[in-house]
Design a protein around this motif. Sequence first.
Motif, PDB file in Angstrom:
ATOM      1  N   GLY A  11     -82.809 -48.799 122.721  1.00 42.84           N
ATOM      2  CA  GLY A  11     -81.614 -49.049 123.529  1.00 42.84           C
ATOM      3  C   GLY A  11     -80.589 -49.944 122.847  1.00 42.84           C
ATOM      4  O   GLY A  11     -79.428 -49.551 122.688  1.00 42.84           O
ATOM      5  N   PRO A  12     -80.987 -51.161 122.423  1.00 41.52           N
ATOM      6  CA  PRO A  12     -80.002 -52.034 121.753  1.00 41.52           C
ATOM      7  C   PRO A  12     -79.482 -51.478 120.428  1.00 41.52           C
ATOM      8  O   PRO A  12     -78.297 -51.618 120.127  1.00 41.52           O
ATOM      9  N   LEU A  13     -80.348 -50.829 119.645  1.00 39.20           N
ATOM     10  CA  LEU A  13     -79.882 -50.262 118.375  1.00 39.20           C
ATOM     11  C   LEU A  13     -78.882 -49.136 118.610  1.00 39.20           C
ATOM     12  O   LEU A  13     -77.866 -49.039 117.913  1.00 39.20           O
ATOM     13  N   LYS A  14     -79.147 -48.291 119.601  1.00 39.84           N
ATOM     14  CA  LYS A  14     -78.208 -47.213 119.920  1.00 39.84           C
ATOM     15  C   LYS A  14     -76.895 -47.780 120.434  1.00 39.84           C
ATOM     16  O   LYS A  14     -75.818 -47.286 120.079  1.00 39.84           O
ATOM     17  N   LEU A  15     -76.950 -48.845 121.228  1.00 41.49           N
ATOM     18  CA  LEU A  15     -75.738 -49.481 121.729  1.00 41.49           C
ATOM     19  C   LEU A  15     -74.903 -50.047 120.585  1.00 41.49           C
ATOM     20  O   LEU A  15     -73.679 -49.868 120.552  1.00 41.49           O
ATOM     21  N   ILE A  16     -75.539 -50.701 119.629  1.00 38.97           N
ATOM     22  CA  ILE A  16     -74.832 -51.255 118.476  1.00 38.97           C
ATOM     23  C   ILE A  16     -74.163 -50.136 117.672  1.00 38.97           C
ATOM     24  O   ILE A  16     -73.000 -50.262 117.258  1.00 38.97           O
ATOM     25  N   LEU A  17     -74.876 -49.035 117.462  1.00 42.31           N
ATOM     26  CA  LEU A  17     -74.305 -47.924 116.705  1.00 42.31           C
ATOM     27  C   LEU A  17     -73.176 -47.246 117.482  1.00 42.31           C
ATOM     28  O   LEU A  17     -72.184 -46.816 116.886  1.00 42.31           O
ATOM     29  N   ASP A  18     -73.296 -47.170 118.799  1.00 46.37           N
ATOM     30  CA  ASP A  18     -72.210 -46.610 119.615  1.00 46.37           C
ATOM     31  C   ASP A  18     -70.954 -47.476 119.533  1.00 46.37           C
ATOM     32  O   ASP A  18     -69.840 -46.965 119.379  1.00 46.37           O
ATOM     33  N   VAL A  19     -71.126 -48.781 119.624  1.00 45.28           N
ATOM     34  CA  VAL A  19     -69.977 -49.694 119.537  1.00 45.28           C
ATOM     35  C   VAL A  19     -69.332 -49.597 118.156  1.00 45.28           C
ATOM     36  O   VAL A  19     -68.100 -49.547 118.038  1.00 45.28           O
ATOM     37  N   ALA A  20     -70.159 -49.562 117.114  1.00 48.59           N
ATOM     38  CA  ALA A  20     -69.619 -49.425 115.752  1.00 48.59           C
ATOM     39  C   ALA A  20     -68.833 -48.126 115.602  1.00 48.59           C
ATOM     40  O   ALA A  20     -67.759 -48.108 114.985  1.00 48.59           O
ATOM     41  N   PHE A  21     -69.341 -47.043 116.184  1.00 50.52           N
ATOM     42  CA  PHE A  21     -68.661 -45.756 116.125  1.00 50.52           C
ATOM     43  C   PHE A  21     -67.277 -45.842 116.770  1.00 50.52           C
ATOM     44  O   PHE A  21     -66.277 -45.406 116.192  1.00 50.52           O
ATOM     45  N   PHE A  22     -67.186 -46.411 117.972  1.00 49.30           N
ATOM     46  CA  PHE A  22     -65.912 -46.468 118.668  1.00 49.30           C
ATOM     47  C   PHE A  22     -64.936 -47.442 118.001  1.00 49.30           C
ATOM     48  O   PHE A  22     -63.724 -47.209 118.013  1.00 49.30           O
ATOM     49  N   ILE A  23     -65.433 -48.496 117.389  1.00 51.81           N
ATOM     50  CA  ILE A  23     -64.552 -49.404 116.645  1.00 51.81           C
ATOM     51  C   ILE A  23     -63.971 -48.686 115.428  1.00 51.81           C
ATOM     52  O   ILE A  23     -62.786 -48.823 115.115  1.00 51.81           O
ATOM     53  N   MET A  24     -64.796 -47.896 114.749  1.00 49.90           N
ATOM     54  CA  MET A  24     -64.298 -47.130 113.600  1.00 49.90           C
ATOM     55  C   MET A  24     -63.272 -46.089 114.028  1.00 49.90           C
ATOM     56  O   MET A  24     -62.253 -45.898 113.351  1.00 49.90           O
ATOM     57  N   ILE A  25     -63.507 -45.427 115.146  1.00 45.87           N
ATOM     58  CA  ILE A  25     -62.542 -44.447 115.654  1.00 45.87           C
ATOM     59  C   ILE A  25     -61.221 -45.142 115.985  1.00 45.87           C
ATOM     60  O   ILE A  25     -60.137 -44.639 115.642  1.00 45.87           O
ATOM     61  N   ALA A  26     -61.288 -46.303 116.629  1.00 49.14           N
ATOM     62  CA  ALA A  26     -60.065 -47.050 116.958  1.00 49.14           C
ATOM     63  C   ALA A  26     -59.317 -47.453 115.686  1.00 49.14           C
ATOM     64  O   ALA A  26     -58.081 -47.372 115.628  1.00 49.14           O
ATOM     65  N   HIS A  27     -60.043 -47.854 114.655  1.00 50.34           N
ATOM     66  CA  HIS A  27     -59.428 -48.242 113.380  1.00 50.34           C
ATOM     67  C   HIS A  27     -58.733 -47.057 112.722  1.00 50.34           C
ATOM     68  O   HIS A  27     -57.611 -47.173 112.212  1.00 50.34           O
ATOM     69  N   ILE A  28     -59.382 -45.898 112.740  1.00 46.73           N
ATOM     70  CA  ILE A  28     -58.800 -44.708 112.127  1.00 46.73           C
ATOM     71  C   ILE A  28     -57.544 -44.272 112.873  1.00 46.73           C
ATOM     72  O   ILE A  28     -56.505 -43.986 112.256  1.00 46.73           O
ATOM     73  N   ILE A  29     -57.611 -44.232 114.199  1.00 41.34           N
ATOM     74  CA  ILE A  29     -56.443 -43.832 114.980  1.00 41.34           C
ATOM     75  C   ILE A  29     -55.301 -44.822 114.788  1.00 41.34           C
ATOM     76  O   ILE A  29     -54.139 -44.422 114.638  1.00 41.34           O
TER      77      ILE A  29
END
Length: 94
Positions: free
Chosen positions: A6-24
């Motif tokens: 659960g926590p590892l998946k949450l960390i990877l999900d947050v990292a994914f959305f931060i990267m998407i925000a950075h790219i956009i």
Amino acid sequence: MMAIYGPLKLILDVAFFIMIAHIIMSWLINFQVLNLRQQVVASIWEGLNRLLEPIYQPIRNILPDTRPLDLAPLAAIIIVISLRDFILPTVLFG
């Protein structure tokens, strides 16, 4: 195993959305929709760069130099998706 997954998946999900925000945000800055002279935009951009640069820099050292096009964010997103969707469940749940 759920206590680890659960926590590892949450960390990877947050990292994914931060990267998407950075790219956009980089696209919006390059197409001059956002202006770095605005204090809020500059602060968010600087924060995202400081947060993601330690992730992108080792990837840039491995990838070939494609000067006008930065492939490090694409490679980082592929790594995060692979970890989140394929490697983490396989390692933890067999």
